[in-house]
Motif scaffolding. Structure first.
Motif, PDB file in Angstrom:
ATOM      1  N   GLY A  61     -70.429  66.209  -0.074  1.00  0.00           N
ATOM      2  CA  GLY A  61     -71.392  66.237  -1.170  1.00  0.00           C
ATOM      3  C   GLY A  61     -71.060  67.188  -2.306  1.00  0.00           C
ATOM      4  O   GLY A  61     -71.804  67.268  -3.275  1.00  0.00           O
ATOM      5  N   TRP A  62     -69.953  67.921  -2.203  1.00  0.00           N
ATOM      6  CA  TRP A  62     -69.563  68.867  -3.244  1.00  0.00           C
ATOM      7  C   TRP A  62     -68.471  68.258  -4.118  1.00  0.00           C
ATOM      8  O   TRP A  62     -67.735  67.377  -3.683  1.00  0.00           O
ATOM      9  CB  TRP A  62     -68.990  70.135  -2.616  1.00  0.00           C
ATOM     10  N   PRO A  63     -68.308  68.782  -5.337  1.00  0.00           N
ATOM     11  CA  PRO A  63     -67.147  68.395  -6.137  1.00  0.00           C
ATOM     12  C   PRO A  63     -65.895  69.078  -5.590  1.00  0.00           C
ATOM     13  O   PRO A  63     -65.993  70.005  -4.773  1.00  0.00           O
ATOM     14  CB  PRO A  63     -67.486  68.928  -7.536  1.00  0.00           C
ATOM     15  N   VAL A  64     -64.751  68.654  -6.057  1.00  0.00           N
ATOM     16  CA  VAL A  64     -63.504  69.276  -5.614  1.00  0.00           C
ATOM     17  C   VAL A  64     -63.447  70.719  -6.106  1.00  0.00           C
ATOM     18  O   VAL A  64     -63.806  71.015  -7.241  1.00  0.00           O
ATOM     19  CB  VAL A  64     -62.272  68.469  -6.082  1.00  0.00           C
ATOM     20  N   LEU A  65     -63.047  71.609  -5.216  1.00  0.00           N
ATOM     21  CA  LEU A  65     -62.862  73.021  -5.549  1.00  0.00           C
ATOM     22  C   LEU A  65     -61.369  73.284  -5.550  1.00  0.00           C
ATOM     23  O   LEU A  65     -60.674  72.917  -4.596  1.00  0.00           O
ATOM     24  CB  LEU A  65     -63.551  73.913  -4.520  1.00  0.00           C
ATOM     25  N   THR A  66     -60.865  73.918  -6.595  1.00  0.00           N
ATOM     26  CA  THR A  66     -59.430  74.155  -6.726  1.00  0.00           C
ATOM     27  C   THR A  66     -59.169  75.631  -6.953  1.00  0.00           C
ATOM     28  O   THR A  66     -59.859  76.273  -7.736  1.00  0.00           O
ATOM     29  CB  THR A  66     -58.855  73.347  -7.900  1.00  0.00           C
ATOM     30  N   GLY A  67     -58.177  76.136  -6.260  1.00  0.00           N
ATOM     31  CA  GLY A  67     -57.811  77.544  -6.377  1.00  0.00           C
ATOM     32  C   GLY A  67     -58.383  78.349  -5.231  1.00  0.00           C
ATOM     33  O   GLY A  67     -59.504  78.101  -4.767  1.00  0.00           O
ATOM     34  N   ARG A  68     -57.623  79.283  -4.753  1.00  0.00           N
ATOM     35  CA  ARG A  68     -58.000  80.081  -3.589  1.00  0.00           C
ATOM     36  C   ARG A  68     -59.340  80.795  -3.770  1.00  0.00           C
ATOM     37  O   ARG A  68     -60.188  80.783  -2.883  1.00  0.00           O
ATOM     38  CB  ARG A  68     -56.877  81.078  -3.292  1.00  0.00           C
ATOM     39  N   GLY A  69     -59.554  81.399  -4.929  1.00  0.00           N
ATOM     40  CA  GLY A  69     -60.797  82.130  -5.169  1.00  0.00           C
ATOM     41  C   GLY A  69     -62.019  81.235  -5.084  1.00  0.00           C
ATOM     42  O   GLY A  69     -63.006  81.581  -4.425  1.00  0.00           O
ATOM     43  N   HIS A 149     -60.625  68.328   3.156  1.00  0.00           N
ATOM     44  CA  HIS A 149     -61.472  67.325   2.512  1.00  0.00           C
ATOM     45  C   HIS A 149     -62.357  66.725   3.590  1.00  0.00           C
ATOM     46  O   HIS A 149     -61.850  66.155   4.558  1.00  0.00           O
ATOM     47  CB  HIS A 149     -60.629  66.231   1.849  1.00  0.00           C
ATOM     48  N   ALA A 150     -63.661  66.863   3.418  1.00  0.00           N
ATOM     49  CA  ALA A 150     -64.609  66.352   4.400  1.00  0.00           C
ATOM     50  C   ALA A 150     -65.633  65.449   3.719  1.00  0.00           C
ATOM     51  O   ALA A 150     -66.147  65.780   2.655  1.00  0.00           O
ATOM     52  CB  ALA A 150     -65.312  67.508   5.104  1.00  0.00           C
ATOM     53  N   SER A 151     -65.900  64.315   4.354  1.00  0.00           N
ATOM     54  CA  SER A 151     -66.853  63.353   3.813  1.00  0.00           C
ATOM     55  C   SER A 151     -67.843  62.948   4.897  1.00  0.00           C
ATOM     56  O   SER A 151     -67.447  62.717   6.043  1.00  0.00           O
ATOM     57  CB  SER A 151     -66.133  62.089   3.325  1.00  0.00           C
ATOM     58  N   PRO A 152     -69.122  62.838   4.544  1.00  0.00           N
ATOM     59  CA  PRO A 152     -70.115  62.441   5.545  1.00  0.00           C
ATOM     60  C   PRO A 152     -69.896  60.994   5.975  1.00  0.00           C
ATOM     61  O   PRO A 152     -69.403  60.168   5.200  1.00  0.00           O
ATOM     62  CB  PRO A 152     -71.447  62.599   4.813  1.00  0.00           C
ATOM     63  N   VAL A 153     -70.252  60.715   7.217  1.00  0.00           N
ATOM     64  CA  VAL A 153     -70.210  59.354   7.734  1.00  0.00           C
ATOM     65  C   VAL A 153     -71.625  58.809   7.667  1.00  0.00           C
ATOM     66  O   VAL A 153     -72.554  59.435   8.193  1.00  0.00           O
ATOM     67  CB  VAL A 153     -69.691  59.327   9.192  1.00  0.00           C
ATOM     68  N   LEU A 154     -71.789  57.683   7.012  1.00  0.00           N
ATOM     69  CA  LEU A 154     -73.108  57.076   6.922  1.00  0.00           C
ATOM     70  C   LEU A 154     -73.466  56.472   8.268  1.00  0.00           C
ATOM     71  O   LEU A 154     -72.615  55.893   8.944  1.00  0.00           O
ATOM     72  CB  LEU A 154     -73.133  56.006   5.843  1.00  0.00           C
ATOM     73  N   ALA A 155     -74.726  56.613   8.656  1.00  0.00           N
ATOM     74  CA  ALA A 155     -75.181  56.054   9.931  1.00  0.00           C
ATOM     75  C   ALA A 155     -75.053  54.543   9.884  1.00  0.00           C
ATOM     76  O   ALA A 155     -75.334  53.906   8.863  1.00  0.00           O
ATOM     77  CB  ALA A 155     -76.618  56.469  10.197  1.00  0.00           C
TER      78      ALA A 155
END
Length: 167
Positions: A61-69, A149-155
């Motif tokens: 549910g989050w946007p891509v985060l880039t960079g270690r910090g 990268h993690a994505s929810p599985v719809l029931a």
């Protein structure tokens, strides 16, 4: 338990360490599991680590985060707002090619947030099913996370009965 000998065993151990650090809320250990610019031979003195794109992360549910910090800040936020989390990994598949490894798995997550009333017991536990891909890179100090990268599985069949009766 003996020390892992093959690349696949070492990657499996690194993947397990990642989830165990999350479960314990051990931010220092979790941070040490992610690639640093120096792991890739990037001179941090002359190169802004945030601009290197060294690591990336997508939480459900989050946007891509880039960079270690940015990635590590997200974990600090998650740890600060999650009193309990446990991962049961299934369907784990590890593939290693050269200095890069790919782990695909299903995260069966059980988590609980802060108590609704200060000083009360843990908030309600919630289960979630997530599919994840973890990319590791071999470094001089072992395998480190490059991307998560993690994505929810719809029931399955959510609302299927309602759809049938509406027709």
């Amino acid at each position: 338990m003996s020390a892992p000998h093959t690349d696949v065993e070492q990657v499996e151990a690194a993947n397990t360490a990642y989830y165990e650090a999350l479960e314990r809320g051990d931010f220092e250990e979790l941070s040490a599991l992610w690639l640093t610019p120096s792991d890739l031979g990037v001179d941090e003195e002359y190169h802004d680590a945030a601009d290197t794109g060294v690591v990336s992360c997508v939480h459900p549910g989050w946007p891509v985060l880039t960079g270690r910090g940015e990635v590590l800040r997200s974990y600090a936020l998650i740890m600060a707002n999650t009193d309990y989390i446990q991962f049961f990994l299934t369907d784990v598949h590890v593939s290693v090619t050269g200095d890069t490894a790919l782990v695909n798995c299903t995260e069966n997550i059980l988590s609980g947030g802060p108590a609704p009333v200060a000083g009360g017991e843990l908030g309600p536990l919630v289960g979630q099913l997530v599919v994840a891909t973890n990319v590791f890179r071999r470094t001089g100090t072992g395998w480190k996370l490059w991307s998560h990268h993690a994505s929810p599985v719809l029931a399955e069949n959510d609302g299927a009965e309602d759809d049938d009766t509406a027709a």
